[in-house]
Design an enzyme around this catalytic site. Structure first.
Site: not given
Length: 184
Positions: A25, A120, A123, A157
């Protein structure tokens, strides 16, 4: 970036190039400090307090990024006895501050990409291209983007970091981007 007519400040050009190669970022990049980089191990550890999700993030560094860092070291101003923060991308007018958040956006505008590209957006470009052109699974790219798991169960998990795959992926991404540059 290499052949722009906008006459960008060298730190701005290198910041954009590094953002393209690491797809962090904007604030994670411009607030980077030299102490976060482990050059011998080709890693960048962004501390939790600077991350959106407040979790430290490891960014494997390709040789192309290491070259950028080497160039930035050569460009690093000498502030004498003045105590200033150790920003990789210091503000041009006030080295006690990081580069402005608008610097990259303004550079893209000067290069003719106003309304077409943002920092941005690098990304999204990286995620799509790495999945389509380099064949990486979504999970591996997603971890490189430091995205949080989508569900509470996944968050509880799934702690996989895919670091070994990400190291190779970042090298392949650096090679891919530089290949486009040399072909273009």
């Amino acid at each position: 970036l290499e052949n722009n007519d906008a006459r960008l400040y060298p730190h701005t050009r290198l910041a954009m190039k590094m953002m393209l190669l690491t797809f962090v970022r904007t604030t994670e990049l411009i607030e980077a400090r030299w102490s976060e980089f482990d050059i011998p191990n080709a890693t960048w550890l962004i501390p939790a307090e600077r991350m959106k999700m407040r979790k430290a993030h490891i960014v494997p560094l390709s040789p192309q990024v290491l070259e950028i860092l080497e160039e930035l070291r050569r460009l690093r101003p000498s502030w004498g006895s003045e105590s200033v923060p150790d920003y990789v991308f210091p503000n041009q007018a006030n080295p006690r501050k990081a580069m402005s958040n608008n610097t990259i956006l303004k550079a893209l505008e000067r290069m003719g990409y106003k309304g077409k590209a943002t920092g941005h957006g690098f990304r999204a470009l990286a995620m799509s291209t790495i999945k389509e052109k380099l064949g990486y699974r979504h999970d591996v790219v997603d971890r490189q983007l430091a995205h949080a798991p989508k569900t509470k169960v996944d968050a509880a998990y799934d702690r996989a970091q895919y670091l070994d795959e990400r190291v190779v992926m970042m090298q392949r991404w650096g090679d891919y981007v530089m290949g486009i540059q040399s072909d273009g």
